[in-house]
Design an enzyme around this catalytic site. Sequence first.
Site, short mmCIF file in Angstrom:
data_model
loop_
_atom_site.label_atom_id
_atom_site.label_comp_id
_atom_site.label_asym_id
_atom_site.label_seq_id
_atom_site.Cartn_x
_atom_site.Cartn_y
_atom_site.Cartn_z
CB SER A 1 -21.14 37.31 0.61
OG SER A 1 -20.22 36.61 1.42
CB CYS B 1 0.53 46.26 6.66
SG CYS B 1 0.27 46.61 4.92
CD GLN C 1 3.74 47.24 0.75
OE1 GLN C 1 4.19 48.35 0.56
NE2 GLN C 1 2.47 47.03 1.04
NE ARG D 1 0.50 43.75 -3.51
CZ ARG D 1 0.06 44.23 -2.35
NH1 ARG D 1 0.58 43.81 -1.21
NH2 ARG D 1 -0.92 45.13 -2.31
CG HIS E 1 3.98 43.76 3.76
ND1 HIS E 1 3.58 42.80 2.87
CD2 HIS E 1 2.92 44.59 3.91
CE1 HIS E 1 2.32 43.03 2.50
NE2 HIS E 1 1.90 44.11 3.13
CD GLN F 1 1.00 40.87 5.02
OE1 GLN F 1 2.03 40.28 5.31
NE2 GLN F 1 0.07 40.34 4.27
P1 NAP Z 1 -9.96 40.04 2.02
O1 NAP Z 1 -9.09 38.87 2.34
O2 NAP Z 1 -10.20 40.34 0.58
O3 NAP Z 1 -11.34 39.86 2.80
C1 NAP Z 1 -12.36 40.84 2.79
C2 NAP Z 1 -13.74 40.17 2.63
O4 NAP Z 1 -13.86 39.59 1.34
C3 NAP Z 1 -14.02 39.00 3.55
O5 NAP Z 1 -14.36 39.43 4.84
C4 NAP Z 1 -15.19 38.32 2.84
O6 NAP Z 1 -16.39 38.99 3.21
C5 NAP Z 1 -14.90 38.61 1.38
N1 NAP Z 1 -14.43 37.44 0.61
C6 NAP Z 1 -14.76 37.20 -0.68
N2 NAP Z 1 -14.17 36.09 -1.12
C7 NAP Z 1 -13.46 35.58 -0.09
C8 NAP Z 1 -12.65 34.41 0.06
N3 NAP Z 1 -12.48 33.55 -0.94
N4 NAP Z 1 -12.03 34.19 1.25
C9 NAP Z 1 -12.19 35.05 2.25
N5 NAP Z 1 -12.95 36.17 2.17
C10 NAP Z 1 -13.59 36.44 1.00
O7 NAP Z 1 -9.36 41.39 2.63
P2 NAP Z 1 -8.20 41.61 3.72
O8 NAP Z 1 -6.87 41.49 3.08
O9 NAP Z 1 -8.49 40.81 4.92
O10 NAP Z 1 -8.37 43.17 4.02
C11 NAP Z 1 -9.46 43.70 4.82
C12 NAP Z 1 -9.14 45.13 5.15
O11 NAP Z 1 -7.96 45.18 5.93
C13 NAP Z 1 -8.89 46.03 3.93
O12 NAP Z 1 -9.40 47.31 4.15
C14 NAP Z 1 -7.38 46.09 3.85
O13 NAP Z 1 -6.91 47.25 3.21
C15 NAP Z 1 -7.01 46.08 5.33
N6 NAP Z 1 -5.67 45.56 5.60
C16 NAP Z 1 -5.25 44.42 5.00
C17 NAP Z 1 -3.97 43.96 5.27
C18 NAP Z 1 -3.45 42.70 4.64
O14 NAP Z 1 -2.27 42.41 4.84
N7 NAP Z 1 -4.24 41.92 3.90
C19 NAP Z 1 -3.15 44.66 6.17
C20 NAP Z 1 -3.62 45.83 6.79
C21 NAP Z 1 -4.90 46.26 6.50
P3 NAP Z 1 -17.80 38.24 3.41
O15 NAP Z 1 -17.59 37.08 4.35
O16 NAP Z 1 -18.67 39.29 3.99
O17 NAP Z 1 -18.18 37.79 2.04
#
Ligand code: NAP
Length: 372
Positions: A38, A135, A162, A268, A275, A351
């Site tokens: 983005s 996680c 979670q 959740r 978690h 997690q």
């Molecule tokens: P996330 O926080 O939603 O971030 C994913 C992407 O969203 C970022 O790289 C960014 O991409 C975009 N984004 C849009 N608005 C944002 C904002 N305000 N702040 C930060 N980023 C923003 O997702 P996540 O929780 O890290 O999860 C990523 C993957 O890991 C998923 O497949 C999830 O299932 C997996 N996972 C997550 C966890 C967990 O605890 N969260 C644990 C295990 C696995 P751009 O910079 O390209 O816009």
Amino acid sequence: MKKVGFVGWRGMVGSVLVDRMKEENDFNNINSFFFTTSQVGMMAPKISNVDNVLLDAYSVKALSKMDIILSCQGGDYTEKVYLALKKENWEGHWIDAASSLRMADESVIVLDPINESTINNALNNGIKTWVGGNCTVSLMLLAIHGLLKVGAIEWVSSMTYQAASGAGANNMKELLVQMGELYSSAESEIKKTNFSILNIDKMALNKMHSSDFSKENFQVPLAGNLIPWIDQDLGEGLSKEEWKGQLETNKILMNDYEKIHVDGLCTRIGSMRSHSQALTIKLKKHYELTEINDLIKSANNWVKLVPNKKESTIHNLTPAAVSGSLDIAIGRIRRLALGDNLISAFTVGDQLLWGAAEPLRRMLQILINKDK
Ligand code: NAP
């Protein structure tokens, strides 16, 4: 030095990963490139060796120059880009936080304190796809590692609690916004010295049900509430999060441990980060509690046994106690009065660390060190 491309570095998992890599000076051993879906052309984070602008995370041409790509961007991204790279015969290593590739034949679910030998064998056999586990699965396996080592477990029921951050950055923020809105809705009554608790309750509940309550991400209130369903509805009453628990556990254990049955409900709750899981464990035979505690606490460097006493539990066995640390807390271990060889346990882990970023960080190190 290897060229490593980072995608998803500013999300929840990605930003925790970058922090851990800085703490361990991992960036000194790689040439790092930062990609975005983005913000193409904007400034990349100031980390040594880094290209100073953000590259296009959908550019197969730019990505295919990388020796290793580490994605924390999410499943939709992986599904689009991984296949496109493979079609171009890209031969680099792909490390991923998303679940899309976890059950693929060509991938290994990485959790090296548990399955290091599987990872090394796969590496020697030319595997190049490395995926972090779900996680709760990774946290549970590290917590009960000691019992897995001696093949003590027949089955585990895991009932999860979670955190909001498990759903991503925007969801974590939404929980706090919801908390603020609930407080504001009842503030006038809260500030009265002769407040009515029933009025406070009614004001907060009305706010939760109102159409202007912030719930764009969770769809329903999480603050003051809970949501006993995580991820997609797979039919037959099963959530995708619960399905992952059953399958991923045994893919991780596959070559080095006995198979165990895992099932339970995933919920959740309104904690910010980390978690928790309440476990019911069916052991294959009678073990003394002291033996169980000894096996658990000596299994790996991160597991921390919390004595089954009120004071130690309320201070040490909570999301607030473990968040931001690599500790895997486990306690409330006692024999259940429900049948032979049944014990309870409660475990809490961050997690975003052992449940997501840390296994990926360590896999990257394994790849970097292998070619040194
Ligand atoms: P996330 O926080 O939603 O971030 C994913 C992407 O969203 C970022 O790289 C960014 O991409 C975009 N984004 C849009 N608005 C944002 C904002 N305000 N702040 C930060 N980023 C923003 O997702 P996540 O929780 O890290 O999860 C990523 C993957 O890991 C998923 O497949 C999830 O299932 C997996 N996972 C997550 C966890 C967990 O605890 N969260 C644990 C295990 C696995 P751009 O910079 O390209 O816009």
